[in-house]
Structure formats: structure tokens, C-alpha cells
Design a protein around this motif. Structure first.
Motif, mmCIF file in Angstrom:
data_model
loop_
_atom_site.group_PDB
_atom_site.id
_atom_site.type_symbol
_atom_site.label_atom_id
_atom_site.label_comp_id
_atom_site.label_asym_id
_atom_site.label_seq_id
_atom_site.Cartn_x
_atom_site.Cartn_y
_atom_site.Cartn_z
ATOM 1 N N ALA A 25 13.811 36.682 41.845
ATOM 2 C CA ALA A 25 12.678 37.612 41.800
ATOM 3 C C ALA A 25 12.832 38.647 42.899
ATOM 4 O O ALA A 25 13.405 38.374 43.955
ATOM 5 C CB ALA A 25 11.361 36.861 41.969
ATOM 6 N N SER A 26 12.319 39.842 42.633
ATOM 7 C CA SER A 26 12.251 40.884 43.653
ATOM 8 C C SER A 26 10.988 41.682 43.393
ATOM 9 O O SER A 26 10.786 42.208 42.297
ATOM 10 C CB SER A 26 13.484 41.791 43.611
ATOM 11 O OG SER A 26 13.593 42.553 44.802
ATOM 12 N N ILE A 46 5.047 35.380 43.487
ATOM 13 C CA ILE A 46 6.411 35.051 43.056
ATOM 14 C C ILE A 46 6.514 33.571 42.704
ATOM 15 O O ILE A 46 7.018 33.191 41.644
ATOM 16 C CB ILE A 46 7.429 35.427 44.153
ATOM 17 C CG1 ILE A 46 7.680 36.939 44.149
ATOM 18 C CG2 ILE A 46 8.757 34.678 43.936
ATOM 19 C CD1 ILE A 46 8.640 37.411 45.216
ATOM 20 N N PHE A 47 6.018 32.715 43.590
ATOM 21 C CA PHE A 47 6.167 31.276 43.359
ATOM 22 C C PHE A 47 5.246 30.762 42.255
ATOM 23 O O PHE A 47 5.491 29.691 41.694
ATOM 24 C CB PHE A 47 5.950 30.510 44.664
ATOM 25 C CG PHE A 47 7.128 30.594 45.592
ATOM 26 C CD1 PHE A 47 8.253 29.814 45.387
ATOM 27 C CD2 PHE A 47 7.130 31.488 46.655
ATOM 28 C CE1 PHE A 47 9.353 29.901 46.221
ATOM 29 C CE2 PHE A 47 8.222 31.586 47.499
ATOM 30 C CZ PHE A 47 9.342 30.797 47.284
ATOM 31 N N SER A 48 4.216 31.524 41.915
ATOM 32 C CA SER A 48 3.336 31.113 40.815
ATOM 33 C C SER A 48 3.982 31.322 39.450
ATOM 34 O O SER A 48 3.523 30.770 38.449
ATOM 35 C CB SER A 48 2.013 31.894 40.879
ATOM 36 O OG SER A 48 2.205 33.252 40.509
ATOM 37 N N LYS A 49 5.073 32.116 39.417
ATOM 38 C CA LYS A 49 5.693 32.476 38.141
ATOM 39 C C LYS A 49 7.041 31.803 37.901
ATOM 40 O O LYS A 49 7.687 32.071 36.890
ATOM 41 C CB LYS A 49 5.866 33.996 38.074
ATOM 42 C CG LYS A 49 4.543 34.756 38.058
ATOM 43 C CD LYS A 49 4.773 36.253 38.019
ATOM 44 C CE LYS A 49 3.448 37.005 37.946
ATOM 45 N NZ LYS A 49 3.640 38.477 37.927
ATOM 46 N N ILE A 50 7.483 30.974 38.830
ATOM 47 C CA ILE A 50 8.796 30.336 38.684
ATOM 48 C C ILE A 50 8.665 28.832 38.854
ATOM 49 O O ILE A 50 7.593 28.317 39.187
ATOM 50 C CB ILE A 50 9.803 30.901 39.713
ATOM 51 C CG1 ILE A 50 9.309 30.651 41.139
ATOM 52 C CG2 ILE A 50 10.036 32.387 39.478
ATOM 53 C CD1 ILE A 50 10.279 31.089 42.208
ATOM 54 N N ASN A 51 9.782 28.142 38.642
ATOM 55 C CA ASN A 51 9.770 26.682 38.718
ATOM 56 C C ASN A 51 10.071 26.154 40.116
ATOM 57 O O ASN A 51 10.276 24.961 40.290
ATOM 58 C CB ASN A 51 10.783 26.095 37.730
ATOM 59 C CG ASN A 51 10.379 26.355 36.296
ATOM 60 O OD1 ASN A 51 9.192 26.346 35.967
ATOM 61 N ND2 ASN A 51 11.362 26.603 35.433
ATOM 62 N N PHE A 52 10.123 27.053 41.090
ATOM 63 C CA PHE A 52 10.357 26.647 42.471
ATOM 64 C C PHE A 52 9.035 26.581 43.222
ATOM 65 O O PHE A 52 8.111 27.352 42.956
ATOM 66 C CB PHE A 52 11.257 27.655 43.196
ATOM 67 C CG PHE A 52 12.688 27.636 42.755
ATOM 68 C CD1 PHE A 52 13.544 26.622 43.145
ATOM 69 C CD2 PHE A 52 13.189 28.652 41.960
ATOM 70 C CE1 PHE A 52 14.867 26.616 42.743
ATOM 71 C CE2 PHE A 52 14.504 28.659 41.556
ATOM 72 C CZ PHE A 52 15.350 27.636 41.944
ATOM 73 N N SER A 53 8.982 25.692 44.190
ATOM 74 C CA SER A 53 7.910 25.689 45.182
ATOM 75 C C SER A 53 8.453 26.347 46.439
ATOM 76 O O SER A 53 9.668 26.333 46.688
ATOM 77 C CB SER A 53 7.475 24.253 45.485
ATOM 78 O OG SER A 53 6.775 24.191 46.721
ATOM 79 N N ILE A 54 7.584 26.904 47.239
ATOM 80 C CA ILE A 54 8.045 27.505 48.490
ATOM 81 C C ILE A 54 8.709 26.455 49.386
ATOM 82 O O ILE A 54 9.555 26.779 50.217
ATOM 83 C CB ILE A 54 6.878 28.213 49.224
ATOM 84 C CG1 ILE A 54 7.436 29.127 50.326
ATOM 85 C CG2 ILE A 54 5.871 27.202 49.763
ATOM 86 C CD1 ILE A 54 6.412 30.064 50.922
ATOM 87 N N LYS A 55 8.371 25.194 49.184
ATOM 88 C CA LYS A 55 8.992 24.122 49.964
ATOM 89 C C LYS A 55 10.452 23.903 49.580
ATOM 90 O O LYS A 55 11.197 23.237 50.306
ATOM 91 C CB LYS A 55 8.206 22.822 49.782
ATOM 92 C CG LYS A 55 6.793 22.875 50.360
ATOM 93 C CD LYS A 55 6.056 21.562 50.147
ATOM 94 C CE LYS A 55 4.641 21.634 50.716
ATOM 95 N NZ LYS A 55 3.891 20.365 50.509
#
Length: 226
Positions: A25-26, A46-55
Motif C-alpha cells: 500500500a502507498s 491502510i491496516f484496515s484494508k489488508i490482511n496484516f496487523s500493525i503488529k
């Protein structure tokens, strides 16, 4: 390696996420003021739209300028807070070098930021196979920059490119691409590159790069022919 990139060195707030060299993402947002809450909201979006957590990130890459004193402080403060809270590695990178990654070619790449009073923050880079610093970031009068680059094939980028174009165009073989502003993904990419070259930074050593006039004058004395 997953890297989160943050930059607020100009009025273009940039946040990006990459995994190794793959852009996830950018997110870039132009604004008339610097706002730390806005940056945090961009990261959350950004993190609400992908399968990653900020952790899940491994590295926080932050643009340390040069550029706006106020803006750069915001990015550095947020990056340091995230690094400490999440216990993640952090790397401070040149905002101008991240801008230079926007373009690939054989020319000298010169990102510019207006520093007022006919001066600009700038650096000189090459980016054919890999991004390489030719001259470190500095502050200089735009006429001196024009003389320094006279007769060379040059690509200008950054928030100050359009502003200074007319003052440079007659001195060199000049190109100004349409895509010329910083991207959060490139901040994140540059962080990975520099982390692999030199490791992470000490949290408390990640500070805004305030280039003052005395430093610029000293750098000018030491300039060598390109």
C-alpha cells in the motif's frame, strides 16, 4: 521483511507498506497543515484494508528530512512512538533520497524542496540498478545549484521541482517527470535497503535532519566536481 514508511517532510503526507520489494500500500495526502492525528488515521486506514496487523511489521522507516521542521518532527515522533510501543526496529532515511527512488534512469536525479529566499534543500542521486548517493543532502542557493549541475543531464523531482524549473532549464539538459513526489512505499523500501546495509538505528538517534545555513556553507566549500 515488512516495512512501514512514514514521511511528513513536505505538505504531502505519505504512508506506505512494503514486504521486501513488493508494494502492499502507498497512501499520499496533500494538506495545508501538518497534523499528527491525520498520519495516525492514514496508518490505521491502510491496516484496515489488508490482511496484516500493525503488529506484523518488522521495521518502521521514517523520512527525517530535510524539509519542513514542523512536519518532519511529526513523522519522527510518530515513528519513534510506534517503534517503542510495538518493540520494532526503526531506521531514519533521507526524505530526498526516498523522492529520488521515484525515477529510474542514467541521469543525475536531483530532488528539490523550496527553502525560501532563493534556496533549496537538495541532494544528487543515481538510480539505475540501485539507488546511490552522489552528493549528500544540503541547503544551497538555487543559482549555485544551477552552476553545480551546468551542462549535465538532470532529472528534477520533489515538491520544489516545478517552482525552480525555470531557473534551471537553461543551464542543463533538464527533465521534470510528471510523477515526481514522495511516495510512502518508497520510504518503506528505502528503509529496508538501509537496514540491510547498516542495521537499525538507536531509537533516540532518529532525529529530524535540520540542515542549517552554516552546514550548507561548509558543504559548499567541500563540494567536488561530479
Amino acid at each position: 521483511m515488512i516495512s512501514l514508511g512514514i514521511d511528513t517532510s513536505t505538505f504531502k503526507t505519505s504512508v506506505g507498506l512494503v514486504e521486501d520489494d513488493r508494494e502492499i500500500a502507498s497512501y499520499e495526502l496533500s494538506a495545508n497543515m501538518y497534523n499528527s492525528e491525520e498520519v495516525v488515521n492514514m496508518i490505521s486506514e491502510i491496516f484496515s484494508k489488508i490482511n496484516f496487523s500493525i503488529k506484523d511489521i518488522d521495521l518502521i522507516s521514517v523520512g527525517i528530512g530535510p524539509g519542513s521542521f514542523t512536519g518532519t518532527r511529526i513523522a519522527v515522533t510518530i515513528a519513534r512512538t510506534l517503534s517503542q510501543t510495538l518493540n520494532k526496529e526503526i531506521v531514519g532515511v533521507s526524505s530526498l533520497k526516498a523522492v529520488a527512488m521515484t525515477y529510474e534512469g542514467s541521469e543525475f536525479i536531483v530532488p528539490l524542496i523550496d527553502a525560501k529566499r532563493n534556496r533549496a534543500y537538495f541532494g544528487i542521486y543515481k538510480n539505475s540498478d540501485v539507488i546511490r548517493t552522489v552528493k549528500d543532502d544540503r541547503l544551497m542557493d538555487i543559482d549555485e545549484i544551477a552552476n553545480e549541475l551546468s551542462g549535465k543531464a538532470v532529472v528534477i523531482l520533489g515538491a520544489g521541482a516545478e517552482f525552480f524549473y525555470d531557473k534551471l532549464k537553461d543551464k542543463m539538459n533538464l527533465k521534470m517527470p510528471k510523477e515526481r513526489l514522495i511516495r510512502g512505499a518508497n520510504v518503506a523500501r528505502l528503509g529496508i535497503i538501509e537496514y540491510r546495509e547498516r542495521g537499525s538505528d538507536n531509537l533516540f538517534d532518529v532525529l529530524p535532519n535540520y540542515i542549517n545555513l552554516s552546514q550548507a556553507e561548509e558543504n559548499f566549500k567541500k563540494l567536488k566536481q561530479i
